[in-house]
Design an enzyme around this catalytic site. Structure first.
Site, PDB file in Angstrom:
ATOM      1  N   GLU A   1      55.122  -7.154  20.041  1.00 55.37           N
ATOM      2  CA  GLU A   1      54.133  -7.025  21.456  1.00 55.37           C
ATOM      3  C   GLU A   1      53.674  -5.680  21.134  1.00 55.37           C
ATOM      4  O   GLU A   1      52.197  -5.791  21.338  1.00 55.37           O
ATOM      5  CB  GLU A   1      54.326  -7.578  23.054  1.00 55.37           C
ATOM      6  CG  GLU A   1      54.638  -9.169  22.904  1.00 55.37           C
ATOM      7  CD  GLU A   1      55.269  -8.947  23.594  1.00 55.37           C
ATOM      8  OE1 GLU A   1      55.112  -8.732  25.241  1.00 55.37           O
ATOM      9  OE2 GLU A   1      55.507 -11.138  24.334  1.00 55.37           O
TER      10      GLU A   1
ATOM     11  N   ASN B   1      47.999 -15.005  36.774  1.00 49.08           N
ATOM     12  CA  ASN B   1      49.234 -14.159  37.323  1.00 49.08           C
ATOM     13  C   ASN B   1      48.894 -12.921  37.511  1.00 49.08           C
ATOM     14  O   ASN B   1      49.960 -12.217  37.340  1.00 49.08           O
ATOM     15  CB  ASN B   1      50.386 -15.175  37.022  1.00 49.08           C
ATOM     16  CG  ASN B   1      51.013 -14.723  35.202  1.00 49.08           C
ATOM     17  OD1 ASN B   1      49.708 -14.390  34.861  1.00 49.08           O
ATOM     18  ND2 ASN B   1      52.027 -15.355  35.439  1.00 49.08           N
TER      19      ASN B   1
ATOM     20  N   HIS C   1      50.917  -9.693  32.630  1.00 54.94           N
ATOM     21  CA  HIS C   1      52.065  -9.621  31.917  1.00 54.94           C
ATOM     22  C   HIS C   1      53.389  -8.781  31.479  1.00 54.94           C
ATOM     23  O   HIS C   1      52.577  -7.272  31.330  1.00 54.94           O
ATOM     24  CB  HIS C   1      51.135 -10.337  30.403  1.00 54.94           C
ATOM     25  CG  HIS C   1      51.996  -9.861  28.930  1.00 54.94           C
ATOM     26  ND1 HIS C   1      53.129 -11.801  28.542  1.00 54.94           N
ATOM     27  CD2 HIS C   1      52.921  -9.511  27.936  1.00 54.94           C
ATOM     28  CE1 HIS C   1      53.890 -11.497  27.554  1.00 54.94           C
ATOM     29  NE2 HIS C   1      53.684 -10.292  27.591  1.00 54.94           N
TER      30      HIS C   1
HETATM   31  N1  UDP Z   1      51.188 -19.982  32.238  1.00 58.19           N
HETATM   32  C1  UDP Z   1      50.400 -21.565  32.381  1.00 58.19           C
HETATM   33  N2  UDP Z   1      51.381 -22.875  32.862  1.00 58.19           N
HETATM   34  C2  UDP Z   1      51.997 -23.068  33.387  1.00 58.19           C
HETATM   35  C3  UDP Z   1      53.102 -21.172  32.161  1.00 58.19           C
HETATM   36  C4  UDP Z   1      52.315 -20.951  32.098  1.00 58.19           C
HETATM   37  O1  UDP Z   1      48.876 -21.272  32.970  1.00 58.19           O
HETATM   38  O2  UDP Z   1      52.718 -23.378  33.456  1.00 58.19           O
HETATM   39  C5  UDP Z   1      50.701 -18.862  31.495  1.00 58.19           C
HETATM   40  C6  UDP Z   1      50.999 -17.811  32.642  1.00 58.19           C
HETATM   41  O3  UDP Z   1      49.773 -17.072  32.717  1.00 58.19           O
HETATM   42  C7  UDP Z   1      51.816 -17.061  32.071  1.00 58.19           C
HETATM   43  C8  UDP Z   1      51.826 -17.521  30.613  1.00 58.19           C
HETATM   44  O4  UDP Z   1      50.946 -18.548  30.349  1.00 58.19           O
HETATM   45  O5  UDP Z   1      52.014 -16.233  32.920  1.00 58.19           O
HETATM   46  C9  UDP Z   1      52.874 -17.793  29.983  1.00 58.19           C
HETATM   47  O6  UDP Z   1      53.880 -18.051  29.665  1.00 58.19           O
HETATM   48  P1  UDP Z   1      55.436 -17.972  30.542  1.00 58.19           P
HETATM   49  O7  UDP Z   1      56.151 -18.401  30.358  1.00 58.19           O
HETATM   50  O8  UDP Z   1      56.135 -16.586  29.251  1.00 58.19           O
HETATM   51  O9  UDP Z   1      55.461 -16.673  32.148  1.00 58.19           O
HETATM   52  P2  UDP Z   1      55.568 -15.010  31.310  1.00 58.19           P
HETATM   53  O10 UDP Z   1      56.703 -14.358  30.720  1.00 58.19           O
HETATM   54  O11 UDP Z   1      54.202 -14.883  31.784  1.00 58.19           O
HETATM   55  O12 UDP Z   1      56.238 -14.718  33.310  1.00 58.19           O
END
Ligand code: UDP
Length: 141
Positions: free
Chosen positions: A128, A114, A117
């Protein structure tokens, strides 16, 4: 509103597709000042440590593999209300759910790949930023 810092990572999928410049331009066009920046290829322990809160989740191993698959660009972004405003700029984790005009809507390939971050709270941002930068590397204090 307080001047804040947040941690950004341009993730491997975006680096591999040569999107660093376009994404950094979005940060600056949206009012963020780049206070520190570096490119690095995360090791497995670095990626595991960074995402320690997700250890044990079904997507964790795939996430670590992906985050170590190519270089990333980590940066400290400064702005009033930076943490929340940056989350708005990048959009929802899953690009299918991300709002129009957000970075993830425009560039992300999938929920995992995606593109970017962003810290999810001021407390996470402090932790972080310290994970990747020492104080003397952050400009404009
Ligand atoms: N991610 C994934 N599958 C999921 C949820 C998250 O591969 O079902 C990955 C994705 O790259 C995401 C990261 O893990 O950005 C961290 O997850 P988080 O829920 O913290 O999302 P963010 O804060 O990055 O939106």
């Amino acid at each position: 509103m307080a001047l804040e810092r947040t941690l950004s990572i341009i993730k491997p999928d975006a680096v591999e597709r040569h999107l660093i410049g376009q994404i950094l331009a979005r940060f600056e066009q949206s009012g963020f000042r780049i206070a520190a920046i570096k490119m690095l290829h995360l090791t497995k322990p670095q990626a595991e440590g960074f995402y320690a809160e997700h250890q044990g989740k079904p997507f964790f191993d795939g996430l670590v593999e992906y985050m170590t698959s190519a270089p990333v660009v980590v940066s400290v972004l400064a702005k009033e209300n930076a943490v929340k405003d940056y989350r708005t700029l990048i959009g929802a984790t899953d690009p299918a759910q991300a709002a129009e005009g957000t970075i993830r809507k425009d560039f992300a390939e999938s929920r995992q790949r995606n593109s970017v971050h962003g810290s999810d709270s001021v407390e996470s941002a402090v932790r972080e930023i310290a994970y990747f930068f020492v104080d003397t590397e952050i400009c404009g204090r």
